[in-house]
Write an enzyme that holds these catalytic residues in place. Structure first.
Site, short mmCIF file in Angstrom:
data_model
loop_
_atom_site.label_atom_id
_atom_site.label_comp_id
_atom_site.label_asym_id
_atom_site.label_seq_id
_atom_site.Cartn_x
_atom_site.Cartn_y
_atom_site.Cartn_z
N TYR A 57 0.87 -1.20 -0.36
CA TYR A 57 0.19 0.20 0.18
C TYR A 57 0.86 1.58 -0.37
O TYR A 57 0.33 2.40 0.03
CB TYR A 57 -1.28 0.18 1.02
CG TYR A 57 -2.12 -0.81 1.63
CD1 TYR A 57 -2.15 -1.83 0.18
CD2 TYR A 57 -2.20 -1.70 2.64
CE1 TYR A 57 -2.88 -2.83 -0.19
CE2 TYR A 57 -4.03 -2.63 2.25
CZ TYR A 57 -3.60 -3.44 1.27
OH TYR A 57 -4.51 -4.32 0.96
N HIS A 127 0.17 -12.08 1.16
CA HIS A 127 -0.23 -11.13 0.72
C HIS A 127 -1.65 -11.65 -0.61
O HIS A 127 -2.32 -11.73 -0.59
CB HIS A 127 0.24 -10.06 -0.04
CG HIS A 127 -0.45 -8.70 -0.40
ND1 HIS A 127 -0.59 -7.56 0.10
CD2 HIS A 127 -2.49 -8.55 -0.28
CE1 HIS A 127 -1.77 -6.79 -0.37
NE2 HIS A 127 -2.65 -7.52 -0.38
N SER A 206 -12.92 -5.44 1.15
CA SER A 206 -14.04 -5.03 0.26
C SER A 206 -15.19 -4.99 0.45
O SER A 206 -15.89 -5.53 -0.62
CB SER A 206 -13.61 -4.77 -1.70
OG SER A 206 -12.23 -4.26 -1.74
N GLY A 209 -18.14 -3.45 -1.50
CA GLY A 209 -18.23 -3.46 -3.24
C GLY A 209 -17.12 -2.40 -3.36
O GLY A 209 -17.40 -2.24 -4.53
N ARG A 210 -16.77 -2.62 -3.13
CA ARG A 210 -14.94 -0.99 -3.31
C ARG A 210 -16.07 0.47 -3.67
O ARG A 210 -15.58 1.08 -4.66
CB ARG A 210 -14.56 -1.49 -4.27
CG ARG A 210 -14.24 -2.72 -4.91
CD ARG A 210 -13.09 -2.98 -6.03
NE ARG A 210 -12.56 -4.70 -5.79
CZ ARG A 210 -11.16 -4.69 -4.87
NH1 ARG A 210 -10.49 -4.59 -5.17
NH2 ARG A 210 -10.79 -6.10 -4.84
N GLY A 211 -16.76 0.55 -3.12
CA GLY A 211 -17.78 1.85 -3.00
C GLY A 211 -19.43 1.88 -3.10
O GLY A 211 -19.98 3.08 -3.65
N PHE A 212 -19.48 0.25 -4.32
CA PHE A 212 -20.59 0.35 -5.10
C PHE A 212 -21.38 0.25 -4.01
O PHE A 212 -22.81 0.28 -3.76
CB PHE A 212 -20.72 -0.59 -6.27
CG PHE A 212 -21.23 -0.29 -6.97
CD1 PHE A 212 -20.83 -1.06 -8.76
CD2 PHE A 212 -22.31 -0.45 -7.40
CE1 PHE A 212 -21.21 -0.58 -9.49
CE2 PHE A 212 -23.23 0.33 -8.42
CZ PHE A 212 -22.76 -0.09 -9.90
#
Length: 329
Positions: A57, A127, A206, A209-212
């Site tokens: 990151y 990872h 997530s 939903g990654r912001g959805f």
């Protein structure tokens, strides 16, 4: 906030954690370092005790770990910090391939300890599974670090049933991290049963939903070039339209219950098992407060059935471009 046991090996964490990737990569320009430090520290003040970072990151420079370490230094004994190894990086700091050779793991851990400003990593994840290094060698290397007191718990990320079992036979796997949400259900058939059987905690990344699964959803072309969503199928064309219809139905159902859609989505995950601790990522203190509120939401069997009606098979479109989708073994 309530705490949960992440598996059966002694690892405990707040029911909702914080994923910190978005502070330094993947979702467009992040806040400056001082603001990021303040936000992460505020999350702890609000009750979060589980924080997720990674060498990756910071684009190979451990920047994200430095920010997390600085923010949590005053509270180090009260929090669980998870980080990850498993990539090699080019001169520009960008990943150039996988690398889980035992000596590389040791080198990364020493760098991560310095970046975090701590003498022990609470959870050390691989990872991504490295096909060129036997997972038994990876587990053995982490076991050595645990024996030396530099790591407390061993984790895997995006690993399949066979890999999990092989690693667990060498060094017990305490926690598995893999994408899981109302929108992404692939783990349900083969992975979650193995996790439950072996007493392994599960950390969905997530989870929104990654912001959805939030109120801020736009088609791909409205995101910047350095934003993951601009290049993801779920934000494009017919996939976007289909997913937007799903989210609109979830919005309406959440409103009927007097909660927000992110709270509905996180409560759904918490209802999947007592060993589940999602790590939503956000740069906003208001969103952290909202997410934490999900820990107090109880969904009835009827609620869960309604969500299943709205989203029977997850989202439309793949979660990653085909070339970068993790292969579970």
């Amino acid at each position: 906030m309530q705490t949960r046991a992440l598996g059966t090996h002694g690892l405990e964490a707040s029911a909702i954690g914080l994923g910190t990737m978005g502070f330094t990569m993947a979702y467009g320009p992040g806040p400056d370092r001082a603001e990021a430090v303040r936000t992460i520290a505020k999350a702890h003040e609000l009750g979060v005790t589980f924080f997720d970072t990674a060498e990756l990151y910071g684009l190979g420079r451990h920047l994200n770990e430095q920010i997390v370490g600085e923010a949590l230094a005053p509270y180090r004994k009260d929090v669980v910090i998870a980080t990850k190894f498993g990539f090699r990086f080019g001169p520009d700091g960008r990943p150039s391939g996988l690398d889980s050779r035992p000596q590389h793991i040791r080198d990364v851990v020493e760098d991560s300890l310095r970046a975090l400003g701590t003498d022990v990593i609470d959870v050390l994840y691989q990872h991504r599974v490295d096909p060129d290094v036997p997972i038994e060698d990876v587990a053995g290397a982490v076991r050595g670090l645990i024996d030396e007191g530099k790591v407390r718990f061993f984790g895997l990320s995006e690993a399949g049933p066979e890999t999990i079992r092989k690693a667990h036979a060498v060094q017990p796997v305490s926690v598995l991290q893999t994408e899981y949400s109302i929108f992404e259900r692939q783990v349900e058939d083969a992975v979650l049963p193995v996790v439950e059987e072996l007493g392994i905690g599960f950390v969905p990344y997530s989870p929104l939903g990654r912001g959805f699964l939030t109120s801020d959803v736009r088609p791909a072309e409205e995101y910047s070039e350095d934003d993951f969503r601009r290049h993801n199928a779920r934000w494009q064309g017919e996939h976007y339209a289909a997913n937007r219809r799903i989210v609109d139905e979830l919005h309406a159902f959440a409103a009927q219950k007097g909660i927000t859609t992110p709270q509905l989505a996180l409560a759904w995950l918490l209802a999947q098992g007592d060993e589940v601790v999602p790590i939503p990522g956000t740069r906003s203190v208001d969103r952290i407060r909202e997410n934490i509120g999900a820990a107090d939401v109880r969904l009835s069997p009827q609620d869960l059935a309604r969500i299943q009606e709205i989203v029977p098979d997850g989202a439309s479109g793949s979660r990653y471009p085909e070339a970068s989708t993790p292969v579970w073994v």
